[in-house]
Scaffold this motif. Structure first.
Motif, PDB file in Angstrom:
ATOM      1  N   LEU A   1      -9.565  -1.843 -11.261  1.00  0.00           N
ATOM      2  CA  LEU A   1      -9.700  -0.445 -11.647  1.00  0.00           C
ATOM      3  C   LEU A   1     -10.798   0.243 -10.842  1.00  0.00           C
ATOM      4  O   LEU A   1     -10.638   1.387 -10.409  1.00  0.00           O
TER       5      LEU A   1
ATOM      6  N   ASP B   1      -9.467   0.712  -7.415  1.00  0.00           N
ATOM      7  CA  ASP B   1      -8.159   1.382  -7.410  1.00  0.00           C
ATOM      8  C   ASP B   1      -7.212   0.609  -6.495  1.00  0.00           C
ATOM      9  O   ASP B   1      -6.589   1.159  -5.593  1.00  0.00           O
TER      10      ASP B   1
ATOM     11  N   SER C   1      -5.899   4.297 -10.997  1.00  0.00           N
ATOM     12  CA  SER C   1      -6.802   3.702 -11.987  1.00  0.00           C
ATOM     13  C   SER C   1      -7.022   4.631 -13.173  1.00  0.00           C
ATOM     14  O   SER C   1      -7.036   4.189 -14.320  1.00  0.00           O
TER      15      SER C   1
END
Length: 72
Positions: free
Chosen positions: A38, A41, A6
């Motif tokens: 994000l 991740d 991320s």
């Protein structure tokens, strides 16, 4: 210290002069979905290939067997 996936994606987006809001449609997703991925991740290999393509960069994912050097 290694960057998370991320963190690398955020860095690439920033280096390309984009915001997450601008970038999300480039990979056919919403800002909210991209932000969630994000935060967690959580990306598939296909996601990463699409992200790399949209950001005009290469993505390689492979395993190397230590005993033989074979790349998978």
């Amino acid at each position: 210290m290694k960057l998370t996936t991320s963190e690398k994606i955020k860095l690439l987006i920033t280096r390309k002069g984009l915001t997450i809001t601008e970038f999300a449609p480039m990979i056919n997703t919403t800002r909210q979905n991209l932000t969630n991925k994000l935060a967690r991740d959580n990306f598939t290999e296909q996601d990463l290939i699409e992200i790399a393509s949209a950001l005009d960069c290469s993505f390689e994912s492979f395993f190397t067997l230590n005993d033989t050097g074979e790349i998978l």
